[in-house]
Design a protein around this motif. Structure first.
Motif, PDB file in Angstrom:
ATOM      1  N   THR A  32      26.330  -5.336 -66.839  1.00  0.00           N
ATOM      2  CA  THR A  32      26.778  -4.578 -65.666  1.00  0.00           C
ATOM      3  C   THR A  32      28.283  -4.693 -65.484  1.00  0.00           C
ATOM      4  OG1 THR A  32      24.638  -4.962 -64.587  1.00  0.00           O
ATOM      5  CG2 THR A  32      26.466  -4.277 -63.186  1.00  0.00           C
ATOM      6  N   ALA A  33      28.814  -5.888 -65.712  1.00  0.00           N
ATOM      7  CA  ALA A  33      30.264  -6.085 -65.585  1.00  0.00           C
ATOM      8  C   ALA A  33      31.015  -5.267 -66.637  1.00  0.00           C
ATOM      9  CB  ALA A  33      30.603  -7.565 -65.713  1.00  0.00           C
ATOM     10  N   ILE A  34      30.472  -5.214 -67.856  1.00  0.00           N
ATOM     11  CA  ILE A  34      31.109  -4.410 -68.903  1.00  0.00           C
ATOM     12  C   ILE A  34      31.091  -2.934 -68.518  1.00  0.00           C
ATOM     13  CG2 ILE A  34      30.903  -3.642 -71.298  1.00  0.00           C
ATOM     14  CD1 ILE A  34      29.858  -6.437 -71.973  1.00  0.00           C
ATOM     15  N   PHE A  35      29.942  -2.466 -68.017  1.00  0.00           N
ATOM     16  CA  PHE A  35      29.837  -1.068 -67.580  1.00  0.00           C
ATOM     17  C   PHE A  35      30.815  -0.781 -66.446  1.00  0.00           C
ATOM     18  CE2 PHE A  35      27.993   2.029 -64.615  1.00  0.00           C
ATOM     19  CZ  PHE A  35      27.918   3.142 -65.444  1.00  0.00           C
ATOM     20  N   ALA A  36      30.870  -1.690 -65.463  1.00  0.00           N
ATOM     21  CA  ALA A  36      31.775  -1.479 -64.330  1.00  0.00           C
ATOM     22  C   ALA A  36      33.230  -1.489 -64.787  1.00  0.00           C
ATOM     23  CB  ALA A  36      31.540  -2.552 -63.272  1.00  0.00           C
ATOM     24  N   GLY A  37      33.559  -2.384 -65.740  1.00  0.00           N
ATOM     25  CA  GLY A  37      34.921  -2.400 -66.267  1.00  0.00           C
ATOM     26  C   GLY A  37      35.284  -1.099 -66.959  1.00  0.00           C
ATOM     27  N   THR A  38      34.318  -0.541 -67.701  1.00  0.00           N
ATOM     28  CA  THR A  38      34.548   0.758 -68.337  1.00  0.00           C
ATOM     29  C   THR A  38      34.774   1.838 -67.290  1.00  0.00           C
ATOM     30  OG1 THR A  38      33.130   0.092 -70.189  1.00  0.00           O
ATOM     31  CG2 THR A  38      33.579   2.443 -69.947  1.00  0.00           C
ATOM     32  N   ALA A 242      26.316   0.263 -60.044  1.00  0.00           N
ATOM     33  CA  ALA A 242      25.711  -0.595 -61.064  1.00  0.00           C
ATOM     34  C   ALA A 242      25.413  -1.980 -60.501  1.00  0.00           C
ATOM     35  CB  ALA A 242      26.647  -0.698 -62.271  1.00  0.00           C
ATOM     36  N   PHE A 243      26.352  -2.550 -59.739  1.00  0.00           N
ATOM     37  CA  PHE A 243      26.110  -3.858 -59.125  1.00  0.00           C
ATOM     38  C   PHE A 243      25.052  -3.772 -58.031  1.00  0.00           C
ATOM     39  CE2 PHE A 243      30.356  -4.806 -60.924  1.00  0.00           C
ATOM     40  CZ  PHE A 243      30.049  -6.004 -61.548  1.00  0.00           C
ATOM     41  N   ILE A 244      25.048  -2.682 -57.273  1.00  0.00           N
ATOM     42  CA  ILE A 244      24.018  -2.509 -56.247  1.00  0.00           C
ATOM     43  C   ILE A 244      22.639  -2.429 -56.892  1.00  0.00           C
ATOM     44  CG2 ILE A 244      23.142  -0.921 -54.494  1.00  0.00           C
ATOM     45  CD1 ILE A 244      26.053  -0.213 -53.862  1.00  0.00           C
ATOM     46  N   ALA A 245      22.527  -1.692 -57.999  1.00  0.00           N
ATOM     47  CA  ALA A 245      21.243  -1.585 -58.694  1.00  0.00           C
ATOM     48  C   ALA A 245      20.806  -2.942 -59.247  1.00  0.00           C
ATOM     49  CB  ALA A 245      21.353  -0.560 -59.825  1.00  0.00           C
ATOM     50  N   LEU A 246      21.752  -3.729 -59.762  1.00  0.00           N
ATOM     51  CA  LEU A 246      21.418  -5.061 -60.269  1.00  0.00           C
ATOM     52  C   LEU A 246      20.914  -5.953 -59.142  1.00  0.00           C
ATOM     53  CD1 LEU A 246      21.502  -7.086 -62.650  1.00  0.00           C
ATOM     54  CD2 LEU A 246      23.821  -7.685 -61.904  1.00  0.00           C
ATOM     55  N   ALA A 247      21.602  -5.934 -57.991  1.00  0.00           N
ATOM     56  CA  ALA A 247      21.166  -6.744 -56.855  1.00  0.00           C
ATOM     57  C   ALA A 247      19.786  -6.318 -56.382  1.00  0.00           C
ATOM     58  CB  ALA A 247      22.190  -6.632 -55.726  1.00  0.00           C
ATOM     59  N   TRP A 248      19.528  -5.011 -56.350  1.00  0.00           N
ATOM     60  CA  TRP A 248      18.201  -4.531 -55.932  1.00  0.00           C
ATOM     61  C   TRP A 248      17.124  -5.010 -56.895  1.00  0.00           C
ATOM     62  CZ3 TRP A 248      14.517  -1.617 -58.358  1.00  0.00           C
ATOM     63  CH2 TRP A 248      13.466  -1.157 -57.570  1.00  0.00           C
ATOM     64  N   ALA A 249      17.407  -4.976 -58.202  1.00  0.00           N
ATOM     65  CA  ALA A 249      16.409  -5.397 -59.190  1.00  0.00           C
ATOM     66  C   ALA A 249      16.107  -6.886 -59.052  1.00  0.00           C
ATOM     67  CB  ALA A 249      16.916  -5.080 -60.596  1.00  0.00           C
ATOM     68  N   ILE A 250      17.146  -7.707 -58.834  1.00  0.00           N
ATOM     69  CA  ILE A 250      16.918  -9.143 -58.630  1.00  0.00           C
ATOM     70  C   ILE A 250      16.111  -9.378 -57.365  1.00  0.00           C
ATOM     71  CG2 ILE A 250      18.074 -11.330 -58.160  1.00  0.00           C
ATOM     72  CD1 ILE A 250      20.376 -10.397 -59.931  1.00  0.00           C
ATOM     73  N   ARG A 251      16.448  -8.681 -56.295  1.00  0.00           N
ATOM     74  CA  ARG A 251      15.722  -8.829 -55.034  1.00  0.00           C
ATOM     75  C   ARG A 251      14.268  -8.403 -55.185  1.00  0.00           C
ATOM     76  NH1 ARG A 251      14.524  -5.659 -50.582  1.00  0.00           N
ATOM     77  NH2 ARG A 251      14.548  -6.748 -48.559  1.00  0.00           N
ATOM     78  N   ASN A 252      14.016  -7.348 -55.948  1.00  0.00           N
ATOM     79  CA  ASN A 252      12.649  -6.876 -56.136  1.00  0.00           C
ATOM     80  C   ASN A 252      11.822  -7.902 -56.907  1.00  0.00           C
ATOM     81  OD1 ASN A 252      10.681  -4.642 -55.903  1.00  0.00           O
ATOM     82  ND2 ASN A 252      10.810  -4.639 -58.146  1.00  0.00           N
TER      83      ASN A 252
END
Length: 294
Positions: A32-38, A242-252
């Motif tokens: 996710t960090a790589i995607f966000a950096g891009t 992307a970070f919001i989606a990652l946080a949602w997946a961890i929370r789920n």
């Protein structure tokens, strides 16, 4: 001896770090960090393109309608050109080298394929200044045997707007009098005269005018900076999402793993009660029918 079974104890609540700090989710975090950096890099690129577009608009506004100056004032040497002098009108007197005209391929205009006509102008000082006299559509039969309109003969005074020469394109070479780009050093080599290689002129007017119909004159540059700003913000939003989606997946996943805990069961019961309190589509439809029948 009879024993009374005791109810199984509810599992302990799994803390968030027991999920988020596992190897799997840390790998997802890295991706996710790589995607966000891009996304940030692409956003920066769009911001830079917008700045370039604004600079170009500023040059057009300040230079395009300015009073013409002499070529020697604008270009004191043959091989120099200041980017901020783009579109400045210059006046120059000389004689066209009509036998040494060139065409530049792949110059579309308003979604129509075409070429641009370059005519060297031999100045009174003995130097050559390349004039872009305008645009011609491709031939209907698809051949490249263009009959170029003759420029004015004899001494002519030209007003043209300055533009920087273009670099060569690897893999695309000149063939005869046909060029891939407005590569001024190549033109200088072909015609054998001292030639201005820093800039060329986009024709504005010729005195006397040509006898034959000239190529179609160049259009005034657009003052529209484009959609670069909205694209830049879109890339920033993609990175944040992307970070919001990652946080949602961890929370789920955390919710699923804690579903059998007392806290998880209480949360699910509250969710079911809230869902039950909401009217269904059938309830809403029945209420509307009741109102209509009154």
């Amino acid at each position: 001896m009879n024993t009374v079974p005791t109810p199984s104890e509810a599992p302990e609540r799994v803390p968030w770090y027991a999920v988020a700090l596992t190897k799997r989710w840390l790998t997802y975090l890295l991706l996710t960090a790589i995607f966000a950096g891009t996304c940030i890099a692409l956003s920066t690129w769009q911001f830079n393109r917008r700045e370039e577009a604004q600079q170009e608009i500023s040059r057009v506004l300040s230079n395009y309608e300015a009073s013409p100056i002499t070529l020697s004032e604008a270009l004191p040497t043959l091989d120099t050109f200041e980017p901020d002098d783009k579109w400045i009108p210059v006046t120059v007197t000389g004689t066209y080298l009509s036998e040494d005209q060139f065409i530049v391929r792949s110059r579309p205009r308003e979604q129509q394929a075409g070429v641009e006509v370059l005519t060297p102008l031999l100045t009174e000082q003995g130097n050559v200044f390349v004039i872009n006299r305008g645009w011609l559509p491709v031939l209907p039969d698809g051949t490249e045997n263009y009959t170029l309109p003759a420029p004015p003969s004899g001494e002519v005074t030209v007003i043209a707007r300055l533009k920087a020469g273009e670099p060569a394109i690897p893999g695309r070479e000149a063939a005869g009098n046909q060029l891939a780009t407005i590569e001024l050093p190549l033109i200088a080599e072909r015609i054998g005269y001292p030639t201005y290689t820093g800039a060329y002129g986009v024709l504005d007017s010729e005195t006397p005018p040509p006898i034959e119909n000239p190529p179609l004159a160049a259009k005034k540059p657009s003052l529209d900076e484009g959609a670069h700003l909205s694209y830049a913000y879109q890339w920033i939003m993609f990175g944040l999402l992307a970070f919001i989606a990652l946080a949602w997946a961890i929370r789920n996943e955390l919710r699923i793993r804690n579903a059998e805990t007392d806290e998880g069961k209480a949360r699910e019961l509250k969710r079911q009660q809230k869902r039950a309190a909401q009217p269904t589509e059938e309830d809403i439809e029945d209420a509307l029918l009741d109102q209509a029948s009154r």
